[in-house]
Design a protein around this motif. Structure first.
Motif, PDB file in Angstrom:
ATOM      1  N   GLN A 178     -51.174 110.025  53.756  1.00  9.61           N
ATOM      2  CA  GLN A 178     -52.002 111.064  53.153  1.00  9.61           C
ATOM      3  C   GLN A 178     -51.491 111.565  51.806  1.00  9.61           C
ATOM      4  OE1 GLN A 178     -52.183 113.176  57.181  1.00  9.61           O
ATOM      5  NE2 GLN A 178     -54.189 113.643  56.327  1.00  9.61           N
ATOM      6  N   HIS A 191     -47.238 107.983  61.958  1.00  6.80           N
ATOM      7  CA  HIS A 191     -48.407 108.843  61.750  1.00  6.80           C
ATOM      8  C   HIS A 191     -49.533 107.925  61.275  1.00  6.80           C
ATOM      9  CE1 HIS A 191     -49.696 113.224  60.765  1.00  6.80           C
ATOM     10  NE2 HIS A 191     -50.771 112.472  60.651  1.00  6.80           N
ATOM     11  N   TRP A 192     -49.845 106.945  62.109  1.00  3.87           N
ATOM     12  CA  TRP A 192     -51.083 106.155  62.027  1.00  3.87           C
ATOM     13  C   TRP A 192     -51.108 104.966  61.090  1.00  3.87           C
ATOM     14  CZ3 TRP A 192     -55.182 110.674  61.580  1.00  3.87           C
ATOM     15  CH2 TRP A 192     -54.926 111.624  62.580  1.00  3.87           C
ATOM     16  N   ASN A 244     -47.221 110.742  66.150  1.00  4.38           N
ATOM     17  CA  ASN A 244     -48.114 111.862  65.868  1.00  4.38           C
ATOM     18  C   ASN A 244     -49.466 111.584  66.520  1.00  4.38           C
ATOM     19  OD1 ASN A 244     -49.015 114.294  64.215  1.00  4.38           O
ATOM     20  ND2 ASN A 244     -50.540 112.767  63.637  1.00  4.38           N
ATOM     21  N   GLU A 245     -49.860 112.456  67.425  1.00  2.00           N
ATOM     22  CA  GLU A 245     -51.210 112.463  67.988  1.00  2.00           C
ATOM     23  C   GLU A 245     -51.692 111.124  68.534  1.00  2.00           C
ATOM     24  OE1 GLU A 245     -53.990 114.179  65.282  1.00  2.00           O
ATOM     25  OE2 GLU A 245     -52.928 116.066  65.132  1.00  2.00           O
ATOM     26  N   TYR A 273     -56.064 122.922  65.948  1.00  2.75           N
ATOM     27  CA  TYR A 273     -56.894 123.365  64.827  1.00  2.75           C
ATOM     28  C   TYR A 273     -58.074 124.229  65.237  1.00  2.75           C
ATOM     29  CZ  TYR A 273     -54.345 120.149  61.841  1.00  2.75           C
ATOM     30  OH  TYR A 273     -53.350 119.526  61.124  1.00  2.75           O
ATOM     31  N   GLU A 307     -48.536 121.367  63.460  1.00  5.61           N
ATOM     32  CA  GLU A 307     -49.665 121.356  62.516  1.00  5.61           C
ATOM     33  C   GLU A 307     -50.651 122.426  62.923  1.00  5.61           C
ATOM     34  OE1 GLU A 307     -51.847 117.695  61.944  1.00  5.61           O
ATOM     35  OE2 GLU A 307     -49.994 116.531  61.941  1.00  5.61           O
ATOM     36  N   TRP A 350     -50.261 123.000  58.279  1.00  6.53           N
ATOM     37  CA  TRP A 350     -50.892 121.793  57.754  1.00  6.53           C
ATOM     38  C   TRP A 350     -51.890 122.262  56.723  1.00  6.53           C
ATOM     39  CZ3 TRP A 350     -49.903 116.676  58.175  1.00  6.53           C
ATOM     40  CH2 TRP A 350     -50.791 115.838  57.479  1.00  6.53           C
ATOM     41  N   GLU A 390     -57.713 113.164  53.576  1.00  2.79           N
ATOM     42  CA  GLU A 390     -58.050 113.549  54.948  1.00  2.79           C
ATOM     43  C   GLU A 390     -58.789 112.400  55.648  1.00  2.79           C
ATOM     44  OE1 GLU A 390     -57.023 115.799  56.898  1.00  2.79           O
ATOM     45  OE2 GLU A 390     -58.486 115.531  58.505  1.00  2.79           O
ATOM     46  N   TRP A 391     -58.118 111.266  55.761  1.00  5.75           N
ATOM     47  CA  TRP A 391     -58.596 110.118  56.542  1.00  5.75           C
ATOM     48  C   TRP A 391     -60.053 109.770  56.235  1.00  5.75           C
ATOM     49  CZ3 TRP A 391     -54.180 108.202  57.793  1.00  5.75           C
ATOM     50  CH2 TRP A 391     -53.116 109.039  58.110  1.00  5.75           C
ATOM     51  N   PHE A 446     -56.914 121.013  52.845  1.00  4.33           N
ATOM     52  CA  PHE A 446     -56.095 121.726  53.836  1.00  4.33           C
ATOM     53  C   PHE A 446     -54.868 122.389  53.206  1.00  4.33           C
ATOM     54  CE2 PHE A 446     -58.264 119.104  57.017  1.00  4.33           C
ATOM     55  CZ  PHE A 446     -58.195 119.841  58.183  1.00  4.33           C
TER      56      PHE A 446
HETATM   57  C1  GCO Z   1     -54.313 115.297  62.510  1.00  5.39           C
HETATM   58  C2  GCO Z   1     -53.320 114.709  61.608  1.00  5.39           C
HETATM   59  C3  GCO Z   1     -53.409 115.138  60.186  1.00  5.39           C
HETATM   60  C4  GCO Z   1     -54.731 115.616  59.710  1.00  5.39           C
HETATM   61  C5  GCO Z   1     -54.969 117.042  60.091  1.00  5.39           C
HETATM   62  C6  GCO Z   1     -56.323 117.550  59.708  1.00  5.39           C
HETATM   63  O1  GCO Z   1     -54.008 116.274  63.172  1.00  5.39           O
HETATM   64  O2  GCO Z   1     -55.428 114.806  62.598  1.00  5.39           O
HETATM   65  O3  GCO Z   1     -52.059 114.886  62.071  1.00  5.39           O
HETATM   66  O4  GCO Z   1     -53.026 113.986  59.554  1.00  5.39           O
HETATM   67  O5  GCO Z   1     -54.867 115.519  58.351  1.00  5.39           O
HETATM   68  O6  GCO Z   1     -54.857 117.179  61.444  1.00  5.39           O
HETATM   69  O7  GCO Z   1     -57.318 116.810  60.334  1.00  5.39           O
END
Ligand code: GCO
Length: 463
Positions: free
Chosen positions: A24, A125-126, A169-170, A298, A349, A397, A404-405, A413
């Protein structure tokens, strides 16, 4: 401070920080031998990214990291959470280490330590190396073993300076958005693939955890999971059942096996999963004790039998349409503490994209809405601490506006604005607010609190 102000003081050792991730912000997509990641490839597929953008330059952080660390230091951050790009360190996914790639993280860590900021790296992280996607990606049982080897290479270089290692991460987002809905790389659209990927991700966490334990025995082992507090739209049995499935999928699928409870059985059955990927010893590896649970949260979601209920006009929401609902994070933290009792917990985050369309005379963004978001979530963290929840810190975050993907550069953000033309960083008013809170180790609540919506249905975390 007026006499009506209520000042919330945080514990002396509370960690205040900010988070980002490699793809990112880093840019330098093919600098110094970095190989392509699945996100480099995904961005080039027609229609995958809303604004047609990519991560080639992003915030140009690989080039500007020194200035970026200086900015973190000016803000007073105690900790900085970043991720390490596997294809920068190992362009071919396995085998040879790309020395210049690893050098970058070595320099970044030293720069942070020199500034008195704790580096908190996440190993994944992806951004999977594209070559590994071509070998099956997270559908292949070989990838978790490759991840453990990559972890070892990183530990060999940085292990002497890192106090807390985060594996993934996630995993939920990787499995569900990457393999079920296809919104994210690698863009598969199969429920069965999502289940396979989810187990292999957990196995990767377990195998990397083993390496971390043996090669960096003095460091702590962590994983970062995302949670979305979920409420049924009504009390009807249909809405309740639909919400339960989503709650299990979004909130329990990973934390349960990590805490030795296995995958949520009813929901596994709902998906028709036969557990064929699970081999002897996997669940023990996955449930080895962790030292810190990182929590990303979030928004709250309201689920009915027909799916997620869209927000009405009365709902406070961010520019991605996510409800702003701080009370939900308080429930989440108490629920995790009660149900799983992790040794230590941290918000790794939390933040929001806002319109960012008001500027002061000096040109800086005046983002009262983001300040309210961060303040009211931190208020919930504070109350949870008072109730005995072991919260060791909060990472906003994000430090910067960034990629943002699938949404591209649209949602902002950051507490710091990035001008992508000039790469100038401009702290928003929220950065000033956050910095002042760090300095004071707390902040005042406003005289008139923001009124958030109440419960819609019974919050599944209350049960
Ligand atoms: C996620 C990721 C972040 C994102 C953020 C906002 O939580 O999806 O860790 O890379 O940018 O969350 O969507």
């Amino acid at each position: 401070m007026s006499s009506t102000d209520q000042f919330l003081s945080f514990p002396d050792n509370f960690t205040w920080g900010a988070a980002t991730s490699s793809f990112q912000i880093e840019g330098a997509a093919d600098l110094d031998g970095k190989g392509p990641s699945i996100w480099d490839v995904f961005c080039r597929q027609e229609g995958k990214i809303k604004d047609g953008s990519n991560g080639d330059i992003a915030c140009d952080h690989v080039r500007l990291y020194r200035e970026d660390v200086a900015l973190m230091s000016k803000l007073g951050l105690d900790a900085y959470r970043f991720s390490i790009s596997w294809p920068r360190v190992m362009p071919t996914g396995t085998g040879a280490v790309n020395a210049p790639g690893l050098d970058f993280y070595d320099r970044l860590v030293d720069e942070l330590l020199g500034a008195g900021i704790t580096p908190m790296p996440t190993l994944y992280h992806w951004d999977l190396p594209q070559v590994l996607a071509e070998q099956g990606g997270w559908l292949s049982r070989d990838i978790p073993y490759a991840f453990a080897d990559y972890t070892e290479a990183v530990l060999d270089r940085l292990g002497d300076r890192i106090g807390t290692w985060t594996t993934l991460n996630e995993p939920y987002v990787i499995a569900n958005l990457g393999y079920v809905t296809g919104e994210m790389a690698p863009g598969h659209t199969s429920q069965a693939d999502g289940l396979t990927a989810s187990h292999h991700l957990m196995l990767a966490h377990g195998l990397a955890g083993e390496r971390i334990r043996s090669l960096a025995p003095d460091s702590r082992l962590a994983i970062v999971l995302n949670f979305t507090p979920t409420e049924p739209a009504t009390d009807s049995a249909e809405d309740h059942q639909a919400a339960e499935v989503i709650h299990d999928t979004d909130n329990r699928w990973y934390i349960d096996p990590i805490h030795g409870k296995g995958y949520p059985a009813e929901t596994a059955e709902h998906y028709g999963w036969d557990y064929s990927e699970v081999q002897d010893g996997d669940m023990e590896l996955i449930s080895q004790p962790i030292d810190l649970l990182g929590i990303n949260c979030y928004f709250r979601q309201i689920i009915g039998a027909d799916g997620a209920v869209p927000n009405g006009p009365d709902v406070i929401q961010n520019t991605m349409g996510w409800e702003v609902h701080p009370p939900s994070i308080g429930k989440l933290l108490r629920w995790i503490h009660r149900e799983y009792n992790p040794k230590s917990m941290m918000i790794t985050e939390n933040g929001c994209p806002m319109p960012d369309d008001v500027r002061g005379d000096d040109g800086h963004i005046i983002d009262h809405d983001r300040i309210a978001y961060v303040r009211d979530h931190l208020h919930q963290v504070h109350s949870a601490i008072e109730d005995g929840v072991p919260m060791e810190g909060y990472l906003v975050w994000s430090l910067f506006d960034n990629f943002e993907w699938a949404w591209g550069y649209g949602p902002t953000f950051g507490i710091v604005e990035v001008d992508y033309e000039t790469q100038e960083r401009r702290p928003k008013m929220s950065a000033d607010w956050y910095s002042a809170a760090i300095n004071a180790n707390g902040f005042s609540l406003p005289e008139t609190p923001v009124q958030y919506r109440g419960s819609i249905g019974p919050n599944l975390m209350d049960q």
